[in-house]
Scaffold this active site. Structure first.
Site, PDB file in Angstrom:
ATOM      1  N   ASP A  42       0.836  -1.202   0.000  1.00 43.00           N
ATOM      2  CA  ASP A  42       0.000   0.000   0.000  1.00 43.00           C
ATOM      3  C   ASP A  42       0.867   1.246   0.000  1.00 43.00           C
ATOM      4  O   ASP A  42       1.754   1.391   0.845  1.00 43.00           O
ATOM      5  CB  ASP A  42      -0.912  -0.003   1.226  1.00 43.00           C
ATOM      6  CG  ASP A  42      -1.849   1.192   1.260  1.00 43.00           C
ATOM      7  OD1 ASP A  42      -2.226   1.678   0.182  1.00 43.00           O
ATOM      8  OD2 ASP A  42      -2.186   1.648   2.364  1.00 43.00           O
TER       9      ASP A  42
ATOM     10  N   ASP B 141       3.652   7.547 -11.363  1.00 41.01           N
ATOM     11  CA  ASP B 141       3.027   6.683 -10.366  1.00 41.01           C
ATOM     12  C   ASP B 141       2.688   5.335 -10.961  1.00 41.01           C
ATOM     13  O   ASP B 141       1.685   5.173 -11.654  1.00 41.01           O
ATOM     14  CB  ASP B 141       1.757   7.362  -9.839  1.00 41.01           C
ATOM     15  CG  ASP B 141       1.049   6.516  -8.786  1.00 41.01           C
ATOM     16  OD1 ASP B 141       1.665   5.569  -8.271  1.00 41.01           O
ATOM     17  OD2 ASP B 141      -0.114   6.814  -8.499  1.00 41.01           O
TER      18      ASP B 141
END
Length: 494
Positions: free
Chosen positions: A90, A295
């Site tokens: 995460d 990203d």
């Protein structure tokens, strides 16, 4: 030196055997692309602060799939003697936590093969290298609590999904990580982790049932611990092979011949924000000044106008197949039908010039989708309404280095297989079958123009180690979502 571990995507054999694939859309289907794109939007909302919209399952009933809350996993060994866990990865949180002497956590799963699997549960008293973190530790800080009677730091992490949290105490122990040496060896790395005594919400039914490894910027995250203690340089690389396996290498600062561009340090999302100065589609070039988040945790690339229009218009003008609009809603605006006799298609070259003058050639600008009676392909760029994001599909085929010490992004073309430690870690699951190599999954060949494709393989197939150069020259479309994000927008959900 570098330390790291292998990464597996949600649809790999490794994870499917452990977590099952019940309720997931078929990989490569229109529902698959729609569900993953929906997940992209939800996680981008979290980044931008629209926290009310994020749930692990999503706000759209059509794609309420808890297990897509996290797409990427790692097999890690913790403690002495070591126990093995499959942890979700995460980028929106910092703490590495494991189910630990639980009063509320899953202890057993039914595998996709019908067998019951007992999950490993961490226990500090069972590990010879475990010690509690005292309340005055810098790892505890003002955001944590204190069990005064035990002088032990306590925590509660609240996640942006309804009633989803982990609560427990902080402990110091060792994480067994592989080196980047050849042959690879294992190093015991001192780390701080959460002993998760009580888990709630989606952690009980599909999202991170065996622990979660946060990759944020707080001092308690694994990347920060490695750098702050001097075990590695404050840099890491990420690379994924064509068929889905990948590896994180903490401490990797790249090579002298890699290309680089500086991070923008004065922007809202500064650390992994870079500047695109020119877009070239074949010989058509357009100068731009485009701040873009780099990203890999976002599956697709999202661009605002005018960059979106520049790319799409020039692509569309050079493609000869007939435009195709799928019956099922899909987020890609430009799709093209392939006829029954086609086994390849051609698309124009796309190059991005980044600040400093170095170019990034986009190797996988398209995805292939099924259609009635055959296939079609789409330009995998989505028109954004807010932030510009270079997603994983534009990053495929490279080793990217996130050098936080020198504030630069580096990249070099790679098939990534030299980093993967086949068989370095195994899950607590009986694996009594061998996996044959996957065929290319509707995948473009690694050339600058022609893309070849073949029918979809059985869902969940994970490759055997490559031999020779056979796998080097093909890129799997299914791999477009096989990545780990190192986005540094470490929101603290407490």
């Amino acid at each position: 030196g570098g330390l790291g571990f292998d990464v597996h995507h949600r649809y790999s054999d490794t994870v499917v055997e452990f977590l099952s694939s019940d309720g997931l859309p078929e990989k490569g289907s229109l529902d698959y692309y729609a569900a993953v794109a929906h997940r992209d939007r939800l996680f981008n909302d979290r980044r931008l602060g629209s926290i009310s919209t994020l749930t692990f399952g999503g706000g759209n009933e059509t794609f309420r799939i808890n297990s897509l809350g996290f797409l990427h996993y790692a097999v890690v060994d913790v403690g002495t003697p070591p126990l093995t866990f499959l942890v979700a990865l995460d980028t929106g949180s910092d703490l590495f936590w494991l189910p630990c002497d639980c009063t509320s956590c899953p202890r057993r799963l039914n595998t996709s093969s019908g067998r019951a699997l007992d999950l490993n549960i961490y226990s500090p008293i069972q590990s010879r290298t475990s010690t509690p973190v005292p309340c005055n530790s810098t790892m505890c800080g003002r955001r944590r609590g204190c069990v005064v009677s035990e002088n032990t730091c306590a925590y509660q992490e609240m996640y942006l999904s309804s009633n989803t949290s982990t609560t427990g105490i902080l402990v110091d122990d060792v994480l067994h990580m592989g080196t980047d040496a050849n042959p690879k060896s294992t190093v015991d790395v001192p780390i701080t982790l959460g002993c998760g005594i009580v888990q709630t919400g989606d952690f009980l039914n599909g999202a991170a049932v065996n622990g979660l490894l946060g990759l944020g910027m707080d001092n308690v995250s694994i990347p920060s611990i490695l750098a702050n203690t001097g075990l590695t340089a404050n840099s890491f690389s990420m690379c994924f092979g064509p068929d889905g396996l990948g590896r994180i290498e903490f401490g990797d600062k790249g090579s002298a011949d890699q290309k680089t561009t500086p991070f923008n340090l004065q922007t809202l999302h500064s650390t992994y924000n870079i500047t695109v100065t020119q877009i070239a589609v074949e010989n058509d070039k357009a100068d731009v000044q485009l701040n873009v988040l780099f990203d890999s945790g976002t599956s697709f690339t999202y661009l605002n106008d005018p960059a979106y229009g520049i790319i799409m218009d020039h692509f569309n003008s050079r493609i000869f197949e007939q435009r195709y609009t799928p019956d099922t809603q899909i987020i890609f605006e430009y799709c093209y039908a392939l006829n029954d006799s086609q086994s390849s298609y051609s698309v124009p070259n796309l190059n991005l010039t980044l600040e400093g003058g170095n170019q990034l050639f986009i190797q996988t600008p398209t995805v292939v989708i099924p259609r009635e009676g055959g296939y079609a392909y789409c330009l995998a760029v989505v028109k954004s309404g807010d932030v510009n994001i270079i997603g994983q599909n534009f990053m495929t085929g490279y080793r990217f280095v996130f050098d936080r010490e020198n504030s630069i992004l580096g990249w070099k073309e790679s098939d990534c297989y030299d980093s993967i430690s086949y068989g370095s870690s195994t899950l607590p699951v009986d694996n009594d079958h061998n996996h044959a190599p996957s065929p290319s999954v509707l995948g473009p060949e690694k050339t600058h123009s022609s893309r070849t494709f073949s029918p979809l393989p059985s869902p969940g197939t994970e490759p055997s180690p490559p031999s020779g150069n056979g796998l080097k020259n093909s890129i799997s479309i299914a791999n477009l979502f096989v990545t780990i994000s190192f986005s540094i927008f470490a929101l603290h959900f407490i």
